[in-house]
Design a protein around this motif. Structure first.
Motif, short mmCIF file in Angstrom:
data_model
loop_
_atom_site.label_atom_id
_atom_site.label_comp_id
_atom_site.label_asym_id
_atom_site.label_seq_id
_atom_site.Cartn_x
_atom_site.Cartn_y
_atom_site.Cartn_z
N ALA A 69 -48.75 -13.27 10.74
CA ALA A 69 -48.43 -14.38 9.84
C ALA A 69 -47.20 -15.07 10.43
N SER A 70 -46.09 -15.08 9.66
CA SER A 70 -44.87 -15.76 10.09
C SER A 70 -43.83 -15.60 8.99
N MET A 71 -42.59 -15.81 9.31
CA MET A 71 -41.57 -15.91 8.24
C MET A 71 -41.90 -17.06 7.32
N ALA A 72 -42.64 -18.04 7.85
CA ALA A 72 -43.07 -19.17 7.02
C ALA A 72 -44.04 -18.72 5.95
N PRO A 107 -40.99 -21.11 2.57
CA PRO A 107 -41.64 -22.36 3.03
C PRO A 107 -40.88 -23.09 4.13
N LEU A 108 -41.66 -23.63 5.06
CA LEU A 108 -41.12 -24.55 6.06
C LEU A 108 -41.48 -25.95 5.58
N PRO A 109 -40.55 -26.73 5.05
CA PRO A 109 -40.87 -28.06 4.49
C PRO A 109 -41.60 -28.98 5.47
N VAL A 161 -48.87 -27.11 5.38
CA VAL A 161 -50.18 -26.45 5.47
C VAL A 161 -50.07 -25.19 6.32
N TYR A 162 -49.29 -25.25 7.40
CA TYR A 162 -49.04 -24.04 8.20
C TYR A 162 -48.44 -22.97 7.30
N THR A 163 -47.46 -23.36 6.48
CA THR A 163 -46.84 -22.43 5.53
C THR A 163 -47.90 -21.82 4.61
N CYS A 185 -44.50 -10.79 10.42
CA CYS A 185 -43.90 -12.07 10.00
C CYS A 185 -42.73 -12.41 10.92
N PRO A 186 -43.06 -12.88 12.14
CA PRO A 186 -41.98 -13.23 13.06
C PRO A 186 -41.26 -14.51 12.64
N GLY A 187 -39.99 -14.62 13.03
CA GLY A 187 -39.29 -15.90 12.91
C GLY A 187 -39.71 -16.77 14.09
N PHE A 188 -38.80 -17.63 14.55
CA PHE A 188 -39.12 -18.51 15.68
C PHE A 188 -39.20 -17.69 16.97
N VAL A 189 -40.31 -17.86 17.70
CA VAL A 189 -40.56 -17.10 18.93
C VAL A 189 -40.78 -18.08 20.07
N ASP A 214 -45.46 -21.54 23.53
CA ASP A 214 -45.93 -22.93 23.55
C ASP A 214 -46.01 -23.52 22.15
N LEU A 215 -46.23 -22.68 21.15
CA LEU A 215 -46.36 -23.19 19.77
C LEU A 215 -45.09 -23.91 19.33
N MET A 216 -43.96 -23.56 19.97
CA MET A 216 -42.68 -24.19 19.61
C MET A 216 -42.45 -25.48 20.39
N SER A 217 -43.37 -25.83 21.31
CA SER A 217 -43.13 -27.03 22.13
C SER A 217 -43.62 -28.28 21.40
N ASN A 218 -43.12 -29.45 21.83
CA ASN A 218 -43.54 -30.74 21.25
C ASN A 218 -43.54 -30.70 19.72
N MET A 219 -42.44 -30.16 19.18
CA MET A 219 -42.38 -29.90 17.74
C MET A 219 -42.69 -31.14 16.91
N SER A 220 -42.07 -32.27 17.26
CA SER A 220 -42.21 -33.47 16.43
C SER A 220 -43.68 -33.85 16.29
N ARG A 266 -46.17 -31.95 16.45
CA ARG A 266 -46.89 -30.93 15.67
C ARG A 266 -46.65 -31.07 14.17
N LEU A 267 -45.63 -31.84 13.81
CA LEU A 267 -45.28 -31.96 12.39
C LEU A 267 -46.03 -33.09 11.69
N GLY A 268 -46.73 -33.93 12.48
CA GLY A 268 -47.54 -34.99 11.89
C GLY A 268 -46.74 -35.89 10.97
N GLU A 316 -31.83 -23.23 14.84
CA GLU A 316 -30.51 -22.82 15.32
C GLU A 316 -29.87 -21.80 14.39
N LYS A 317 -30.18 -21.90 13.11
CA LYS A 317 -29.61 -20.96 12.13
C LYS A 317 -30.27 -19.59 12.24
N ILE A 318 -31.61 -19.58 12.32
CA ILE A 318 -32.36 -18.32 12.33
C ILE A 318 -32.43 -17.72 13.73
N GLY A 319 -32.43 -18.59 14.74
CA GLY A 319 -32.48 -18.12 16.12
C GLY A 319 -33.90 -17.98 16.64
C1 LIG Z 1 -41.75 -26.10 14.29
C2 LIG Z 1 -41.79 -24.66 14.61
C3 LIG Z 1 -42.62 -23.89 13.63
C4 LIG Z 1 -42.74 -22.44 14.04
C5 LIG Z 1 -43.62 -21.72 13.06
C6 LIG Z 1 -43.46 -20.25 13.27
O1 LIG Z 1 -44.37 -19.54 12.47
C7 LIG Z 1 -42.06 -19.80 13.01
C8 LIG Z 1 -41.53 -19.75 11.79
C9 LIG Z 1 -40.15 -19.23 11.72
C10 LIG Z 1 -39.36 -19.21 10.69
C11 LIG Z 1 -39.66 -19.74 9.40
C12 LIG Z 1 -38.67 -19.65 8.47
C13 LIG Z 1 -38.86 -20.16 7.12
C14 LIG Z 1 -37.79 -20.15 6.34
C15 LIG Z 1 -37.89 -20.67 4.95
O2 LIG Z 1 -37.81 -19.61 4.02
C16 LIG Z 1 -36.75 -21.62 4.68
O3 LIG Z 1 -37.00 -22.23 3.44
C17 LIG Z 1 -35.45 -20.82 4.67
C18 LIG Z 1 -34.25 -21.70 4.52
C19 LIG Z 1 -33.05 -20.84 4.93
C20 LIG Z 1 -31.76 -21.60 4.82
O4 LIG Z 1 -31.80 -22.84 4.92
O5 LIG Z 1 -30.74 -20.91 4.65
#
Ligand SMILES: CCCCC[C@H](O)/C=C/C=C\C=C\C=C\[C@@H](O)[C@@H](O)CCCC(=O)O
Ligand SMILES: NC(=O)c1ccc[n+]([C@@H]2O[C@H](COP(=O)([O-])OP(=O)(O)OC[C@H]3O[C@@H](n4cnc5c(N)ncnc54)[C@H](O)[C@@H]3O)[C@@H](O)[C@H]2O)c1
Length: 258
Positions: free
Chosen positions: A137-140, A144-146, A150-152, A182-186, A189-195, A197-199, A213-216
């Motif tokens: 899955a993902s930390m998302a 939620p990742l705003p 849909v990925y979330t 539930c990995p954080g950011f890894v 390639d999925l992390m490339s061309n982010m903009s 990918r966000l549609g 930058e906050k989560i690493g």
């Molecule tokens: C554009 C890259 C997407 C990568 C998707 C991949 O699955 C990685 C996800 C990694 C982390 C997701 C974290 C989600 C965090 C949310 O809970 C956020 O709402 C937390 C806000 C924390 C804060 O602002 O202190």
């Protein structure tokens, strides 16, 4: 669970996290069916792995997890080649909010499809020898990742599906443990061309970058290590293992039974 001579299936195995999962499973003695929609990347990886581990330990199968027919054939070929399936890593996934139906089709429906097909081969109720399924899955899926609603949603769905299936397996006697990573950011390639990918949410790219930058960012090897833990620790069923730069943590969910 010792991995010597165990058979693993990894989807989305040709690159990124799936490639690292494949390698750690091979390093620990398993034989691995490498499933990926990218034939070129899959064949390239398999050729490289064959030199290191022997051709008898790997099998590349060009497979799109959106296709019931293709994944069914891949599982059947795996059983014919290695004699059964002990481990399934439902790892294939994409991020592109512009094609949100495809995200649902791959990230969520692909995991459900793989899990249900694996039950046919792995469940002790249908002649299988049991085993373990780990869904990526993902930390998302936990928060939620705003910029990727849909990925979330797909990742939240994978968490919920995994926990429900783990409970169903325990009660039904399938003999299959089912856990979710539930990995954080890894760094893949999925992390490339982010903009891109966000549609329609590309205006939130800066907010997402601040979160990165906050989560690493962690390495695929960190995820592979956690996969190995969920596969080999036979006490783990229905667990969600979160990992990011600060470390790893098993998620505690609300309990409604007390
Ligand atoms: C554009 C890259 C997407 C990568 C998707 C991949 O699955 C990685 C996800 C990694 C982390 C997701 C974290 C989600 C965090 C949310 O809970 C956020 O709402 C937390 C806000 C924390 C804060 O602002 O202190
Ligand atoms: N990179 C991250 O920050 C991150 C964080 C948490 C979770 N994840 C999840 O990890 C998993 C792997 O992602 P990654 O970062 O390694 O990405 P990646 O793009 O590097 O690798 C994904 C692999 O899956 C394959 N794939 C894509 N669609 C497929 C399909 N329909 N059928 C079969 N194979 C398919 C690709 O060809 C590729 O080899 C995904 O489920 C992703 O959502 C990634």
């Amino acid at each position: 669970m010792a991995l010597n001579d165990k058979t693993a299936v990894v989807t989305g195995a040709a690159m990124g996290i799936g490639k690292a999962m494949t390698e750690i499973l091979l390093q620990n003695g398993a034989q691995v069916a490498i499933l990926d929609v990218d034939k070129t990347a899959g064949e390239r990886l398999t050729e490289e792995l064959n030199k290191r581990y022997g051709a008898e330990k790997t099998l590349f199968l060009n497979c799109n997890v959106e296709s019931e027919e293709q994944i069914k054939a891949a599982f059947q070929k795996t059983v014919e080649t290695f004699g059964g399936i002990d481990i399934l890593c439902n790892n294939a996934g994409i991020l592109n909010e512009s094609t949100w139906e495809k995200i649902v089709s791959i990230n969520l429906m692909g995991v459900i499809r793989g899990t249900y097909l694996a039950l046919e081969h792995m469940s002790k109720l249908s002649g299988g020898r049991g085993g373990v399924i780990v869904n990526t899955a993902s930390m998302a899926g936990l928060g939620p990742l705003p910029s990727c609603p849909v990925y979330t949603a797909t990742k939240s769905g994978v968490v919920g599906f995994t926990r429900a299936m783990a409970a169903a397996s325990a009660v039904s006697g399938y003999g299959i443990r089912i856990n979710v990573l539930c990995p954080g950011f890894v760094q893949t390639d999925l992390m490339s061309n982010m903009s891109a990918r966000l549609g329609q949410f590309s205006h939130l790219a800066d907010v997402t970058q601040q979160l990165i930058e906050k989560i690493g960012i962690i390495n695929v090897s960190d995820v592979a290590d956690c996969l190995l833990e969920l596969v080999t620790d036979e006490t783990k069923n229905g667990e969600a293992l979160m990992l990011f730069r600060k470390g790893k943590q098993y998620v505690t969910f609300p309990s409604f039974s007390e």
